[in-house]
Design a protein around this motif. Structure first.
Motif, PDB file in Angstrom:
ATOM      1  N   GLY A  83       0.615  -1.036  -0.059  1.00 26.61           N
ATOM      2  CA  GLY A  83       0.061   0.056   0.045  1.00 26.61           C
ATOM      3  C   GLY A  83       0.964   1.284   0.030  1.00 26.61           C
ATOM      4  O   GLY A  83       0.428   2.299   0.017  1.00 26.61           O
ATOM      5  N   ARG A  84       2.272   1.257  -0.297  1.00 22.45           N
ATOM      6  CA  ARG A  84       3.029   2.392  -0.121  1.00 22.45           C
ATOM      7  C   ARG A  84       3.759   2.284  -1.638  1.00 22.45           C
ATOM      8  O   ARG A  84       4.876   2.043  -1.781  1.00 22.45           O
ATOM      9  N   PRO A  85       3.063   2.542  -2.672  1.00 22.68           N
ATOM     10  CA  PRO A  85       3.850   2.441  -4.050  1.00 22.68           C
ATOM     11  C   PRO A  85       4.432   3.692  -4.354  1.00 22.68           C
ATOM     12  O   PRO A  85       4.356   4.962  -3.674  1.00 22.68           O
ATOM     13  N   PRO A  86       5.266   3.484  -5.459  1.00 21.77           N
ATOM     14  CA  PRO A  86       5.953   4.561  -5.727  1.00 21.77           C
ATOM     15  C   PRO A  86       4.890   5.609  -6.714  1.00 21.77           C
ATOM     16  O   PRO A  86       3.819   5.336  -6.463  1.00 21.77           O
ATOM     17  N   ASP A  87       5.391   6.744  -6.957  1.00 22.42           N
ATOM     18  CA  ASP A  87       4.571   7.886  -7.342  1.00 22.42           C
ATOM     19  C   ASP A  87       4.539   7.541  -8.952  1.00 22.42           C
ATOM     20  O   ASP A  87       3.761   8.434  -9.605  1.00 22.42           O
ATOM     21  N   LEU A  88       5.737   7.241  -9.587  1.00 20.99           N
ATOM     22  CA  LEU A  88       5.999   7.434 -10.929  1.00 20.99           C
ATOM     23  C   LEU A  88       6.846   6.071 -11.189  1.00 20.99           C
ATOM     24  O   LEU A  88       7.821   5.935 -10.511  1.00 20.99           O
ATOM     25  N   VAL A  89       6.544   5.306 -12.350  1.00 20.92           N
ATOM     26  CA  VAL A  89       7.245   3.970 -12.309  1.00 20.92           C
ATOM     27  C   VAL A  89       7.352   3.882 -13.890  1.00 20.92           C
ATOM     28  O   VAL A  89       6.521   4.285 -14.760  1.00 20.92           O
ATOM     29  N   ARG A  90       8.622   3.496 -14.077  1.00 18.84           N
ATOM     30  CA  ARG A  90       9.025   3.170 -15.484  1.00 18.84           C
ATOM     31  C   ARG A  90       8.472   1.824 -16.077  1.00 18.84           C
ATOM     32  O   ARG A  90       8.061   0.810 -15.205  1.00 18.84           O
ATOM     33  N   GLY A  91       7.848   1.781 -17.046  1.00 27.88           N
ATOM     34  CA  GLY A  91       7.140   0.788 -17.873  1.00 27.88           C
ATOM     35  C   GLY A  91       6.993   0.730 -19.099  1.00 27.88           C
ATOM     36  O   GLY A  91       7.270   1.910 -19.982  1.00 27.88           O
ATOM     37  N   ALA A  92       6.560  -0.476 -19.818  1.00 32.12           N
ATOM     38  CA  ALA A  92       6.703  -0.489 -21.336  1.00 32.12           C
ATOM     39  C   ALA A  92       5.060  -0.341 -21.483  1.00 32.12           C
ATOM     40  O   ALA A  92       4.052  -0.807 -21.181  1.00 32.12           O
ATOM     41  N   ALA A  93       4.803   0.418 -22.622  1.00 28.60           N
ATOM     42  CA  ALA A  93       3.436   0.565 -23.303  1.00 28.60           C
ATOM     43  C   ALA A  93       2.831  -0.715 -23.511  1.00 28.60           C
ATOM     44  O   ALA A  93       1.662  -1.191 -23.185  1.00 28.60           O
ATOM     45  N   THR A  94       3.585  -1.617 -24.179  1.00 26.74           N
ATOM     46  CA  THR A  94       2.823  -2.777 -24.702  1.00 26.74           C
ATOM     47  C   THR A  94       2.765  -3.934 -23.685  1.00 26.74           C
ATOM     48  O   THR A  94       2.367  -5.067 -23.935  1.00 26.74           O
ATOM     49  N   ALA A  95       3.452  -3.711 -22.645  1.00 30.92           N
ATOM     50  CA  ALA A  95       3.016  -4.603 -21.278  1.00 30.92           C
ATOM     51  C   ALA A  95       2.116  -3.974 -20.216  1.00 30.92           C
ATOM     52  O   ALA A  95       1.956  -4.457 -19.228  1.00 30.92           O
ATOM     53  N   SER A  96       1.460  -2.812 -20.804  1.00 31.34           N
ATOM     54  CA  SER A  96       0.847  -2.257 -19.559  1.00 31.34           C
ATOM     55  C   SER A  96      -0.706  -2.432 -19.514  1.00 31.34           C
ATOM     56  O   SER A  96      -1.295  -2.263 -18.515  1.00 31.34           O
ATOM     57  N   ALA A  97      -1.275  -3.754 -20.604  1.00 32.38           N
ATOM     58  CA  ALA A  97      -2.671  -4.058 -20.039  1.00 32.38           C
ATOM     59  C   ALA A  97      -2.818  -4.762 -18.888  1.00 32.38           C
ATOM     60  O   ALA A  97      -3.800  -4.711 -18.329  1.00 32.38           O
ATOM     61  N   ASN A  98      -1.823  -5.412 -18.506  1.00 26.59           N
ATOM     62  CA  ASN A  98      -1.926  -6.121 -17.130  1.00 26.59           C
ATOM     63  C   ASN A  98      -2.388  -5.254 -15.939  1.00 26.59           C
ATOM     64  O   ASN A  98      -3.087  -5.355 -15.285  1.00 26.59           O
ATOM     65  N   ASN A  99      -1.417  -4.149 -15.952  1.00 21.36           N
ATOM     66  CA  ASN A  99      -1.412  -3.078 -14.972  1.00 21.36           C
ATOM     67  C   ASN A  99      -3.075  -2.585 -15.194  1.00 21.36           C
ATOM     68  O   ASN A  99      -3.628  -2.423 -13.952  1.00 21.36           O
ATOM     69  N   ASN A 100      -3.283  -2.281 -16.347  1.00 23.83           N
ATOM     70  CA  ASN A 100      -4.605  -1.466 -16.552  1.00 23.83           C
ATOM     71  C   ASN A 100      -5.881  -2.251 -15.943  1.00 23.83           C
ATOM     72  O   ASN A 100      -6.800  -1.964 -15.357  1.00 23.83           O
ATOM     73  N   ALA A 101      -5.995  -3.713 -16.538  1.00 18.23           N
ATOM     74  CA  ALA A 101      -6.759  -4.480 -16.149  1.00 18.23           C
ATOM     75  C   ALA A 101      -7.003  -4.823 -14.765  1.00 18.23           C
ATOM     76  O   ALA A 101      -8.161  -5.224 -14.297  1.00 18.23           O
ATOM     77  N   ARG A 102      -5.963  -4.666 -14.149  1.00 14.22           N
ATOM     78  CA  ARG A 102      -6.083  -4.925 -12.670  1.00 14.22           C
ATOM     79  C   ARG A 102      -6.137  -3.775 -11.882  1.00 14.22           C
ATOM     80  O   ARG A 102      -6.337  -3.611 -10.524  1.00 14.22           O
ATOM     81  N   GLY A 103      -6.637  -2.462 -12.543  1.00 12.07           N
ATOM     82  CA  GLY A 103      -6.905  -1.218 -11.826  1.00 12.07           C
ATOM     83  C   GLY A 103      -5.567  -0.795 -10.984  1.00 12.07           C
ATOM     84  O   GLY A 103      -5.696   0.024 -10.193  1.00 12.07           O
ATOM     85  N   LEU A 104      -4.450  -1.113 -11.468  1.00  8.95           N
ATOM     86  CA  LEU A 104      -3.143  -0.590 -10.856  1.00  8.95           C
ATOM     87  C   LEU A 104      -2.597   0.814 -11.287  1.00  8.95           C
ATOM     88  O   LEU A 104      -2.020   1.694 -10.490  1.00  8.95           O
TER      89      LEU A 104
END
Length: 454
Positions: A94-115
């Motif tokens: 519950g203490r996430p970073p405020d900005l995270v490096r990531g790839a656009a083509t791998a973002s669907a998993n994050n987005n589907a999980r509401g992260l």
């Protein structure tokens, strides 16, 4: 494509390591003061942003400049940007970073999980980052609850490349008396394999000069997807829960990998490169063609004059009748939904994606900018830079989002393909068997991922 500006030759390994995240994810000063940051992380009222990124991309100089422009915000940098284990632990606590490096083509998993945070409200208000200025590579960050490329943006790409394009050394073509590749018309994969065989030099049963490199050791999923799309095929079903690599399009691509490996004309699982990347072999004049994006040209900024005079970039090859020139990653950044400092994180997003760091990246040649307004900035002084820029601009018409499902990671695809393509190349199984086994294993992983996300 690069992960960002660098002062020494680099490989694509760095940006690919971030592609499987979360498997089970000076003139600009007046423009960057548009929204009020929430306070947190200090008793003085100053916001401290926790940022997961790499310091060769978000540099000490960038951080100092941003903090000067925004004296009410400080940055705490956590490296490396692709440390998935640490990121998952922070999210779980519950203490996430405020900005995270990531790839656009791998973002669907994050987005589907509401992260990830929906960035559309920020884009609507920003005078720095506008939807109208975002190149289509940013569409890979979009998710409407069912598919990629539609709905809100959940991240922004910093730089990118059309990763199926081909860099080649004209001198090696001349030595082998082989016609060099066109910088405007795509070669077919079958023709490319034939060219690779002609360009390869073998001595005492070993390849001393490779005709082609496809960055085999970084994984085959990107090239495979591009080949299938070029034939008008597809990777996933409509709801992204199933794949089928027993189709004629997929089996043709798998057969091409097997033929390439068995030819000995390219590094593969049968004869891997010691350092796991094409670059040093290509730079040494021992590889005629390397399948890498525009970012690869940044490696040649300090190369010798002979190499600079002979390198050129050709369009992405085709396996069917459709030209397809995708980006395999599109590294950028996203803001976790649990962040308590979203407004301050967005200020950093504006600065990093559209401020001085973005101009620096564009001018360096380490990738294409992700904003239309910065597209004229890449270097075009040297002949290879000018030709590569012109090739990349023509490729824009053939860019499509890479197939992706929120229920599986790039790492899953890479390991599964490597396992069975290698077995087929060693003649332990047929290509038909490899296609069935890949399909079965990937579908099991997709089912597991769907069950976890719901």
């Amino acid at each position: 494509m690069p992960d960002g500006q660098a002062s020494a030759p680099v490989g694509r390994r760095r940006f690919l390591t971030g592609s499987a995240a979360l498997a089970s994810g000076a003139a600009a000063a007046p423009l960057l003061a548009g929204c009020n940051a929430s306070t947190g992380g200090s008793g003085s009222g100053k916001t401290t942003l926790t940022v997961m990124y790499n310091s060769n991309e978000l540099t000490k100089q960038h951080i100092a400049e941003f903090e000067r422009l925004n004296p009410d915000i400080g940055i705490r940098l956590i490296e490396p940007g692709g440390d998935d284990a640490k990121l998952n632990a922070m999210l779980a606590s519950g203490r996430p970073p405020d900005l995270v490096r990531g790839a656009a083509t791998a973002s669907a998993n994050n987005n589907a999980r509401g992260l990830a945070t929906d960035l559309d409200p920020y884009l609507a208000k920003s005078s720095v980052l506008k939807k109208s200025d975002l190149l289509p590579v940013n569409d890979n960050w979009r998710w409407d609850g069912h598919r990629i490329g539609a709905g809100p943006y959940y991240g922004i790409t910093k730089d990118w490349s059309q990763d199926a394009t081909l860099w080649y050394n004209r001198a090696l073509f001349e030595q082998a008396k082989v016609d060099e590749l066109s910088t405007t018309e795509p070669v077919s994969y079958d023709e490319l394999l034939d060219v690779a065989r002609k360009l390869a030099v073998k001595k005492d049963g070993k390849t001393t000069v490779y005709g082609l490199g496809i960055e085999w050791q970084w994984g085959l999923s990107g090239p495979l997807f591009q080949m299938v799309l070029s034939q008008g095929g597809r990777i996933f079903n409509d709801d992204l829960t199933q794949t089928d690599l027993t189709t004629p399009e997929a089996k043709r691509a798998l057969q091409w990998f097997v033929d390439l490996a068995q030819s000995g004309a390219a590094p593969s699982s049968l004869n891997p490169l010691p350092d796991g990347a094409d670059l040093s072999t290509f730079m040494a004049g021992r590889m005629a063609v390397s399948q890498d994006g525009f970012w690869y040209g940044g490696n040649f900024n300090e190369a010798g004059g002979d190499l600079q005079a002979n390198i050129r970039m050709a369009p992405a090859p085709v396996m069917g009748g459709k030209r397809v020139s995708p980006c395999y990653a599109g590294q950028g950044a996203w803001i976790p939904a649990q962040s308590k400092n979203k407004d301050a994180a967005w200020k950093l997003m504006e600065y990093f994606m559209a401020g001085p760091p973005a101009e620096e990246r564009a001018r360096s040649g380490w990738g294409l900018p992700a904003l239309k307004s910065l597209m004229p900035k890449p270097p075009q002084e040297l002949p290879y830079q000018k030709d590569a820029f012109e090739t990349s601009q023509a490729e824009l018409a053939h860019q499509v989002p890479m197939p992706a499902s929120p229920y599986i990671t790039a790492a899953n695809w890479i390991s599964t393909l490597n396992k069975y393509v290698d077995q087929a190349a060693r003649k332990k199984i047929t290509v038909d068997t490899a296609a069935r086994k890949i399909t079965d294993d990937i579908n099991k992983l997709l089912t597991q991922g769907k069950d976890r996300i719901g």
